[in-house]
Design a protein around this motif. Structure first.
Motif, mmCIF file in Angstrom:
data_model
loop_
_atom_site.group_PDB
_atom_site.id
_atom_site.type_symbol
_atom_site.label_atom_id
_atom_site.label_comp_id
_atom_site.label_asym_id
_atom_site.label_seq_id
_atom_site.Cartn_x
_atom_site.Cartn_y
_atom_site.Cartn_z
ATOM 1 N N LEU A 193 51.867 26.720 109.661
ATOM 2 C CA LEU A 193 50.466 26.337 109.434
ATOM 3 C C LEU A 193 50.407 25.524 108.144
ATOM 4 O O LEU A 193 50.461 26.098 107.048
ATOM 5 C CB LEU A 193 49.586 27.589 109.284
ATOM 6 N N PRO A 194 50.324 24.183 108.253
ATOM 7 C CA PRO A 194 50.287 23.377 107.027
ATOM 8 C C PRO A 194 48.886 23.330 106.410
ATOM 9 O O PRO A 194 47.901 23.201 107.127
ATOM 10 C CB PRO A 194 50.706 21.982 107.502
ATOM 11 N N TYR A 195 48.830 23.437 105.104
ATOM 12 C CA TYR A 195 47.537 23.345 104.394
ATOM 13 C C TYR A 195 47.401 21.995 103.684
ATOM 14 O O TYR A 195 46.319 21.641 103.241
ATOM 15 C CB TYR A 195 47.398 24.507 103.409
ATOM 16 N N SER A 196 48.520 21.268 103.561
ATOM 17 C CA SER A 196 48.524 19.901 103.033
ATOM 18 C C SER A 196 49.891 19.338 103.405
ATOM 19 O O SER A 196 50.687 20.023 104.052
ATOM 20 C CB SER A 196 48.345 19.905 101.499
ATOM 21 N N SER A 197 50.193 18.121 102.951
ATOM 22 C CA SER A 197 51.509 17.549 103.312
ATOM 23 C C SER A 197 52.641 18.241 102.546
ATOM 24 O O SER A 197 53.812 18.075 102.869
ATOM 25 C CB SER A 197 51.515 16.045 103.057
ATOM 26 N N THR A 198 52.310 19.038 101.540
ATOM 27 C CA THR A 198 53.360 19.699 100.742
ATOM 28 C C THR A 198 53.235 21.233 100.724
ATOM 29 O O THR A 198 53.962 21.889 99.981
ATOM 30 C CB THR A 198 53.308 19.205 99.272
ATOM 31 N N GLU A 199 52.291 21.785 101.483
ATOM 32 C CA GLU A 199 52.121 23.241 101.439
ATOM 33 C C GLU A 199 51.888 23.799 102.843
ATOM 34 O O GLU A 199 51.109 23.232 103.613
ATOM 35 C CB GLU A 199 50.927 23.593 100.537
ATOM 36 N N ALA A 200 52.597 24.903 103.165
ATOM 37 C CA ALA A 200 52.441 25.487 104.509
ATOM 38 C C ALA A 200 52.882 26.935 104.508
ATOM 39 O O ALA A 200 53.674 27.368 103.680
ATOM 40 C CB ALA A 200 53.274 24.713 105.528
ATOM 41 N N LEU A 201 52.353 27.677 105.495
ATOM 42 C CA LEU A 201 52.878 29.008 105.807
ATOM 43 C C LEU A 201 53.918 28.794 106.905
ATOM 44 O O LEU A 201 53.605 28.233 107.955
ATOM 45 C CB LEU A 201 51.754 29.914 106.320
ATOM 46 N N VAL A 202 55.155 29.202 106.652
ATOM 47 C CA VAL A 202 56.227 29.075 107.657
ATOM 48 C C VAL A 202 56.652 30.491 108.012
ATOM 49 O O VAL A 202 57.121 31.234 107.147
ATOM 50 C CB VAL A 202 57.433 28.281 107.096
ATOM 51 N N GLU A 203 56.445 30.855 109.295
ATOM 52 C CA GLU A 203 56.658 32.244 109.680
ATOM 53 C C GLU A 203 57.714 32.349 110.768
ATOM 54 O O GLU A 203 57.732 31.542 111.704
ATOM 55 C CB GLU A 203 55.332 32.817 110.221
ATOM 56 N N CYS A 204 58.582 33.357 110.646
ATOM 57 C CA CYS A 204 59.573 33.655 111.678
ATOM 58 C C CYS A 204 59.051 34.858 112.462
ATOM 59 O O CYS A 204 58.843 35.938 111.897
ATOM 60 C CB CYS A 204 60.899 33.988 110.998
ATOM 61 N N THR A 205 58.794 34.656 113.763
ATOM 62 C CA THR A 205 58.205 35.711 114.615
ATOM 63 C C THR A 205 59.195 36.120 115.687
ATOM 64 O O THR A 205 59.861 35.256 116.273
ATOM 65 C CB THR A 205 56.929 35.168 115.301
ATOM 66 N N ALA A 206 59.276 37.413 115.959
ATOM 67 C CA ALA A 206 60.171 37.895 117.019
ATOM 68 C C ALA A 206 59.439 38.877 117.915
ATOM 69 O O ALA A 206 58.516 39.566 117.469
ATOM 70 C CB ALA A 206 61.394 38.550 116.400
ATOM 71 N N PHE A 207 59.853 38.930 119.191
ATOM 72 C CA PHE A 207 59.371 39.936 120.139
ATOM 73 C C PHE A 207 60.581 40.790 120.484
ATOM 74 O O PHE A 207 61.526 40.300 121.115
ATOM 75 C CB PHE A 207 58.869 39.295 121.443
ATOM 76 N N SER A 208 60.574 42.058 120.106
ATOM 77 C CA SER A 208 61.725 42.912 120.404
ATOM 78 C C SER A 208 61.308 44.378 120.254
ATOM 79 O O SER A 208 60.212 44.667 119.755
ATOM 80 C CB SER A 208 62.901 42.568 119.484
#
Ligand SMILES: Cc1cc2nc3c(=O)[nH]c(=O)nc-3n(C[C@H](O)[C@H](O)[C@H](O)COP(=O)(O)OP(=O)(O)OC[C@H]3O[C@@H](n4cnc5c(N)ncnc54)[C@H](O)[C@@H]3O)c2cc1C
Length: 361
Positions: free
Chosen positions: A181-196
């Motif tokens: 989820l980017p909030y600007s061109s230089t800032e974002a939430l980067v999330e690793c999601t798993a189903f297990s």
């Protein structure tokens, strides 16, 4: 007949669902008619990033903290980006929804554990966990994630594009995708999601985040501003939401989180609207009817595939998004499609895993 909502509305549990039902109640009923009390042992429930897709929602406009007009998906060596047209993917937070609820009218907050209600003349909306289960789960998995809010030294993000599911990551420990989820061109939430079946060690998320940020986002120089970790149960249990006269279970506790996606906010908005509009019309409070039962069956089949054949799931989801119009897919995930639209979606999916899941328990 006078509705009890004309007098008092008490929430047992003051998290996200309580904020949503308060906002809808105040919108449907004029504020002067309504007294809202919230009982919760925590003064400030945990902060959460809460996303929703769809047409603009004017009522919640002031609670939006970010929004995107495009969604991106990745698989193998390929990516696709789709334009949401008049729709958007919007982010709220637990606190932005709470603040909006508070701006709409006074809320009497009591910091305490809530007991079961004894006064039947007050409407009690209960989001306390561990409600009695009417049908136990036949499949149980977890959606679990760990993310980093990062700031990069170079422009690497497209601020109008959220990466919804990027499967271009190590799948050896179970179904896994990256969410950005980017909030600007230089800032974002980067999330690793798993189903297990169980949550992972920190290293398993960290290794995939490191690799993705470096290889797919092309960035080795960044600062971590915050981290977010979460777990959402994915199961097919049912809960009896009708606990007594004027006592209704809401939110995750009422099984309103969709088992296969982990999204709840849109379902709560529909449920609350139905509850209060119907109460205003009829003068009675009753649990809104559930979506058609075929949607629970689809969820059950997909959960079985996730449990028994996790290796085929990335291809199924990639195919779903690649071969179908985005509004139809998102409406389907929101349980708002017709049977005809669902058949059109299913015709474009790999069938065999679903046939195997139908015969398996
Ligand atoms: C990390 C995370 C991210 C999520 N992201 C999304 C998303 O992007 N989009 C989406 O649609 N959904 C999302 N969800 C799913 C769902 O929207 C959230 O779980 C949401 O917080 C559920 O709201 P709730 O009110 O049911 O539960 P909560 O917000 O957890 O609130 C329950 C409240 O009950 C209180 N409580 C517990 N015991 C008692 C007691 N005995 N008496 C009184 N109070 C009590 C707790 O203190 C808490 O405040 C996410 C879930 C998680 C965990």
């Amino acid at each position: 007949m006078d509705s009890p909502l004309n007098q008092r509305l008490t929430f047992l549990g003051g998290g996200v669902a309580a904020s949503i039902y308060t906002i809808i109640a105040r919108a449907v009923w004029s504020s002067s008619e309504l007294t809202v009390s919230v009982i919760d042992p925590t003064e400030q429930p945990p902060e959460r990033t809460l996303c929703v897709w769809g047409a603009p929602s004017p009522l919640l406009e002031d609670a939006v903290v970010a929004q995107w007009s495009k969604l991106c998906f990745g698989y193998g060596t390929d990516t696709i980006t789709v334009d949401l047209d008049t729709w958007s993917y919007r982010q709220y937070t637990a606190s932005s929804l709470r603040q909006l609820a508070e701006r709409m009218g006074p809320i009497h907050r009591i910091t305490a554990m809530a007991d079961d209600p004894s006064d039947e003349s007050v409407l009690h909306l209960d989001s306390r966990p561990h409600q009695p289960v009417s049908q136990p789960a036949s499949v149980e998995l977890l959606q679990h994630f760990h993310g980093r809010r990062i700031r990069t030294s170079k422009d690497i993000f497209q601020p109008d594009t959220a990466v919804m599911m990027d499967f271009r990551t190590d799948q050896s420990d179970g179904i896994c995708f990256l969410y950005v989820l980017p909030y600007s061109s230089t800032e974002a939430l980067v999330e690793c999601t798993a189903f297990s079946p169980a949550v992972w060690d920190v290293d398993q998320y960290a290794h995939r985040l490191d690799t993705y940020i470096e290889l797919e986002l092309g960035c080795s120089d960044y600062e971590v501003l915050a981290t977010e970790t979460g777990v959402i149960p994915m199961n097919d249990r049912s809960v009896d939401r009708n606990r007594g006269r004027n006592w209704i279970v809401i939110g995750s506790a009422g099984a309103l989180t969709k088992p296969t996606t982990g999204y709840m906010v849109a379902r709560c908005l529909r449920d609350a609207t139905s509850l209060f509009v119907d109460a205003k019309r009829s003068g009675r409070m009753s649990v809104p009817s559930a979506p058609p039962s075929r949607f629970a069956w689809y969820d059950k089949l997909l959960l079985r595939i996730m449990r028994d054949e996790p290796e085929v799931v990335p291809l199924i989801l990639w195919t779903l998004f690649k071969r179908n119009p985005i509004h139809r897919i998102l409406s389907f995930l929101d349980e708002q499609t017709s049977l005809r639209q669902e058949v059109l979606l299913f015709l474009r999916l790999p069938w065999m895993p679903f046939l195997r899941a139908i015969v398996r328990q």
